[in-house]
Scaffold this active site. Sequence first.
Site, PDB file in Angstrom:
ATOM      1  N   GLY A  29       0.829  -1.205   0.000  1.00  0.00           N
ATOM      2  CA  GLY A  29       0.000   0.000   0.000  1.00  0.00           C
ATOM      3  C   GLY A  29       0.857   1.245   0.000  1.00  0.00           C
ATOM      4  O   GLY A  29       2.062   1.180  -0.250  1.00  0.00           O
ATOM      5  N   ASN A  30       0.256   2.395   0.263  1.00  0.00           N
ATOM      6  CA  ASN A  30       1.013   3.640   0.358  1.00  0.00           C
ATOM      7  C   ASN A  30       0.388   4.537   1.422  1.00  0.00           C
ATOM      8  O   ASN A  30      -0.639   4.200   2.005  1.00  0.00           O
ATOM      9  CB  ASN A  30       1.117   4.328  -1.008  1.00  0.00           C
ATOM     10  CG  ASN A  30      -0.253   4.637  -1.585  1.00  0.00           C
ATOM     11  OD1 ASN A  30      -1.028   5.366  -0.994  1.00  0.00           O
ATOM     12  ND2 ASN A  30      -0.567   4.047  -2.742  1.00  0.00           N
ATOM     13  N   HIS A  31       1.013   5.686   1.645  1.00  0.00           N
ATOM     14  CA  HIS A  31       0.604   6.539   2.770  1.00  0.00           C
ATOM     15  C   HIS A  31      -0.577   7.454   2.460  1.00  0.00           C
ATOM     16  O   HIS A  31      -0.940   8.280   3.297  1.00  0.00           O
ATOM     17  CB  HIS A  31       1.785   7.425   3.199  1.00  0.00           C
ATOM     18  CG  HIS A  31       2.876   6.673   3.893  1.00  0.00           C
ATOM     19  ND1 HIS A  31       2.654   5.970   5.042  1.00  0.00           N
ATOM     20  CD2 HIS A  31       4.186   6.518   3.591  1.00  0.00           C
ATOM     21  CE1 HIS A  31       3.782   5.422   5.444  1.00  0.00           C
ATOM     22  NE2 HIS A  31       4.733   5.732   4.566  1.00  0.00           N
TER      23      HIS A  31
END
Length: 410
Positions: free
Chosen positions: A222-224
């Site tokens: 995933g990412n932030h």
Amino acid sequence: MNVVLGVSGGIAAYKACILLRLLKESGHDVRVVPTAAALNFVGEATWEALSGHPVASGVFTDVDQVKHVRFGREADLVVVAPATADLLARAAHGRADDLLTSTLLTATCPVVFAPAMHTEMWQHPATRANVALLRERGAHVVEPDSGRLTGADTGPGRLPEPESLFVLLKGFLRHPAPLRDADPRTGADAPSVTGRRDLVGRKVVVSAGGTREPIDPVRFIGNHSSGRQGIALAAAAAARGADVTLIAAHVDAPLPAGVRVERVATTAELYDATVEAAAGADAAVLAAAPADFTPKSSSDRKLKRKGDLDLALTSTPDIAAAVGRTKRPGQVLVVFAAETHDGPEHARAKREAKNADLVVLNDVSGGAVFGSAENSVTLFDERGEVDALAHASKESVAHAIWDAVSAALP
Ligand SMILES: Cc1cc2nc3c(=O)[nH]c(=O)nc-3n(C[C@H](O)[C@H](O)[C@H](O)COP(=O)(O)O)c2cc1C
């Protein structure tokens, strides 16, 4: 900001207490104007204690203050939540038989109605006609949620959650100064309320949040991204009158009330939903953060810890390029470029490569923007750099983007 919170006599009046809290906690001065029927559901003491102001339903108390004219004139925003079928009827027909309807007749600021009632009442031709009339006159009438109503019955007519209504109301705000320079003593941070309705009749698509690419049933890449900039874009477009579809990947903030929401998880799902929704839209603003890589294969059983795990990745489909390829004349495409370095060159090249009208360059070095209330962006169109906002609220960035989209629409 001076807010009038009108509350009419529906079972959902209790949710207005939370909305009042949210408005007060973000620094707004709120006058609650309940109808007489509303006081059967939540009493005067609650409204007075939470708002810090006396409340009245009729026009014949404190007559010397001429509240029936003053409240409307002084308001920057009027929101009625919940708005009953009866209140919508009285407002649509210009009745002024209590303090709330008198206030609605004297207000020149944006007015938001959040209806709540049983499905039969909401779908009755009389209510449909009243809603149409109020919208025609420039009021913002929020589409109710579909879900559990007063009893065991379900259907459209439910008041959206207060947190979602609050996100929508924030879409009406523009902050004049960078958030960082805010000074409550001088009022430099006081937001202005936008009454612009330049997107009425326009269909827009906004994507928000980060995608998650499964490794196994419990793990993902995933990412932030928090989705907050996309959420602010959807709220601001709704406030300006657009018919909004929000394609939400993983987000960590409430979504605005009254917008159509499609939930997606992976980049492949985001691709399909965005390409399909963009085909029928006047404008698409792609603010989601899709993963650029996904595992070549994912396990349908949880992987056990054992030695090294070699994860083979493959590139995901390019959503912006796909929407740009099928763009119709007159359609406006806005893409985000989150960069840590070489920003301006990359933004110019990305605009051409994706056939986009506008690129929003987002400096994400240090990760400061993720989940924050502020953002620093530079906008690039075919002329090059056209606008730069430093430490602006995500709502103000959203309005700057819609200003550019609105100017580019035929
Ligand atoms: C228990 C109860 C719940 C009600 N809930 C609603 C509602 O959710 N929506 C609505 O339009 N009317 C609802 N009503 C009817 C309104 O209270 C009634 O139409 C009243 O006249 C509304 O007055 P007002 O618009 O001045 O607040 C409810 C009535 C009762 C007794």
